[in-house]
Design an enzyme around this catalytic site. Structure first.
Site, PDB file in Angstrom:
ATOM      1  N   HIS A 118       1.063  -1.098   0.041  1.00 44.93           N
ATOM      2  CA  HIS A 118       0.178   0.246  -0.552  1.00 44.93           C
ATOM      3  C   HIS A 118       0.758   1.999  -0.320  1.00 44.93           C
ATOM      4  O   HIS A 118       2.272   0.841   0.727  1.00 44.93           O
ATOM      5  CB  HIS A 118      -0.786  -0.425   1.647  1.00 44.93           C
ATOM      6  N   ASP A 195       2.691  -4.855   7.983  1.00 43.72           N
ATOM      7  CA  ASP A 195       1.621  -4.009   7.740  1.00 43.72           C
ATOM      8  C   ASP A 195       0.578  -5.422   7.966  1.00 43.72           C
ATOM      9  O   ASP A 195       0.421  -5.869   6.678  1.00 43.72           O
ATOM     10  CB  ASP A 195       1.464  -3.243   5.766  1.00 43.72           C
ATOM     11  N   GLN A 198      -4.726  -5.113   7.193  1.00 41.55           N
ATOM     12  CA  GLN A 198      -5.163  -5.950   5.897  1.00 41.55           C
ATOM     13  C   GLN A 198      -6.176  -7.371   6.870  1.00 41.55           C
ATOM     14  O   GLN A 198      -6.680  -8.902   6.187  1.00 41.55           O
ATOM     15  CB  GLN A 198      -5.706  -6.036   4.558  1.00 41.55           C
ATOM     16  N   LYS A 221     -10.863  -1.440   9.717  1.00 41.19           N
ATOM     17  CA  LYS A 221     -10.965  -2.261   9.256  1.00 41.19           C
ATOM     18  C   LYS A 221     -11.021  -3.689   9.836  1.00 41.19           C
ATOM     19  O   LYS A 221     -10.916  -4.912   9.234  1.00 41.19           O
ATOM     20  CB  LYS A 221      -9.769  -2.528   8.554  1.00 41.19           C
ATOM     21  N   CYS A 358      -4.944   2.449  -3.730  1.00 42.54           N
ATOM     22  CA  CYS A 358      -3.514   3.155  -3.427  1.00 42.54           C
ATOM     23  C   CYS A 358      -1.960   2.174  -3.588  1.00 42.54           C
ATOM     24  O   CYS A 358      -1.269   1.560  -2.678  1.00 42.54           O
ATOM     25  CB  CYS A 358      -3.732   3.727  -1.721  1.00 42.54           C
TER      26      CYS A 358
END
Length: 401
Positions: A118, A195, A198, A221, A358
């Protein structure tokens, strides 16, 4: 844990039910009533600043806030509550690390970044490289968007100081083999950041088992409020970070001649934190933990397989590895603009995401200037996928006229 019961816990979905089919959870999830009520209850009954007051209301707010921190630490199996740093989102968390490592990098040092990252996991490292003279290299991808392991191993031989990886791709839903990638980075002494924005809503996460130095994610999220995110990881690695922000709360002593920073987590949490959002995030954790996570994961996987099969039957092109897809998949109707598909679906009350997501470098690698993305969550049902496929068939017919 019947599906209608899950959906009934989400006021926004029930307000538009059964017309709206919400398949944009990779952008942000809807919020269960328990989260909304927790945020409202704080402002109604406990509103006070934390850590600073001797009065009962402040003590009550501080207790709820720190209890929430402990719940979040337990949810991702962090080293300790003190290693859970409250941020304003994943972007803020990554920037905190990137700024905090400035003093540790020198000209010519190497930063490796996941080729499917991202933008929030690319641009902060570009800025870090600009400040320090370090060099940034993308980790090469296979044709389907997965990390090219031999190419990654070859780059590691150059001795990077930092390796930044996705846990799950926000476009393709690919889960990286972190149990392989992180140990390989460790063999050359690299710091590692993951990261997890998600991942946390779809996969169980143990930060301690992963062994990464830094793990970051967002509340919104994973059924929580916007405006709150988490930076966690190894205490030693967190203590190495120079604070990005300074001011109140993060100090031990202040003199005009010199100030001394406090220990973790305070030294990385300047100013008044997002108290209500943190309490709401803890309620989101409780919501996730109340579910049969394995059953939810299996249902999400089943829905994505169903969506992929339906899309391919209609003649849509679906990107990525069908055997490694969590939460989201990307697709296009070749020869048609992705935004046209999204608009035609919106007219049929099916909400998906269209654009670069993104992730411009990944789009370029896939040979497209954007895509449609369908993403699922615990409140979705197979009927939602059926409705979406019907809408996609109508969209294709309209565009072919």
């Amino acid at each position: 844990m019947a599906e209608p019961f899950i959906k009934s816990q989400f006021p926004a979905l029930m307000e538009h039910s059964p017309e709206l089919i919400y398949l944009d959870s990779a952008a942000t999830t809807q919020k269960p009533a328990a989260v909304l009520e927790a945020v409202q209850a704080f402002y109604l009954h406990s509103n006070a600043n934390v850590h600073r007051g001797a009065h009962a209301l402040s003590i009550k707010a501080t207790s709820a806030y720190e209890r929430a921190r402990a719940q979040i630490a337990q949810f991702v199996d962090a080293e300790s509550p003190e290693s859970v740093i409250i941020c304003y989102g994943t972007t803020h968390a990554i920037n905190t690390v990137a700024h905090g490592l400035t003093h540790q990098l020198s000209p010519g040092d190497i930063i490796l970044v996941d080729g499917a990252a991202h933008h929030a996991n690319i641009v902060p490292w570009q800025q870090l490289a600009k400040r320090t003279g370090a060099e940034l290299y993308p980790i090469p991808l296979l044709k389907n968007g997965s990390i090219d392991l031999p190419a990654y191993q070859a780059l590691l031989q150059r001795g990077p100081k930092l390796v930044s990886l996705n846990h799950v791709s926000n476009v393709l839903g690919h889960a990286n083999p972190l149990d392989v990638l992180i140990p390989l980075a460790k063999t050359v002494g690299a710091l590692t950041l993951v990261d997890g924005a998600q991942a946390v809503a779809h996969l169980p996460v143990s930060v301690r088992s992963l062994g990464c130095d830094y793990y970051v994610f967002s509340g919104h999220k994973m059924y929580g409020p916007t405006g709150v995110g988490i930076l966690t990881g190894k205490r030693q690695s967190l203590e190495q970070l120079e604070p990005m922000m300074s001011g109140g709360e993060m100090i031990k002593t202040v003199r005009f001649e010199h100030s001394e920073f406090a220990g973790l987590p305070n030294r990385l949490e300047a100013g008044t934190p997002p108290i209500a959002q943190v309490i709401g995030l803890a309620k989101a954790v409780e919501f996730i933990q109340s579910l049969d996570r394995q059953a939810v994961a299996e249902m999400e996987q089943s829905m994505l397989r169903k969506a992929r099969a339906g899309l391919q039957q209609l003649g849509y092109f679906v990107y990525g590895d069908p055997g490694n897809c969590h939460g989201a998949l990307a697709f296009n109707l070749l020869g048609e603009h992705h935004q046209d598909i999204g608009t035609l679906l919106d007219q049929q009350q099916v909400a998906i995401r269209c654009g670069y997501h993104c992730a411009m470098p990944l789009m370029e690698h896939l040979g497209t200037k954007g895509s449609c993305r369908l993403s699922v969550a615990a409140y979705n049902t197979p009927n939602d996928i059926d409705r979406a496929i019907e809408a996609l068939a109508i969209a294709k017919d309209m565009l072919s006229e």
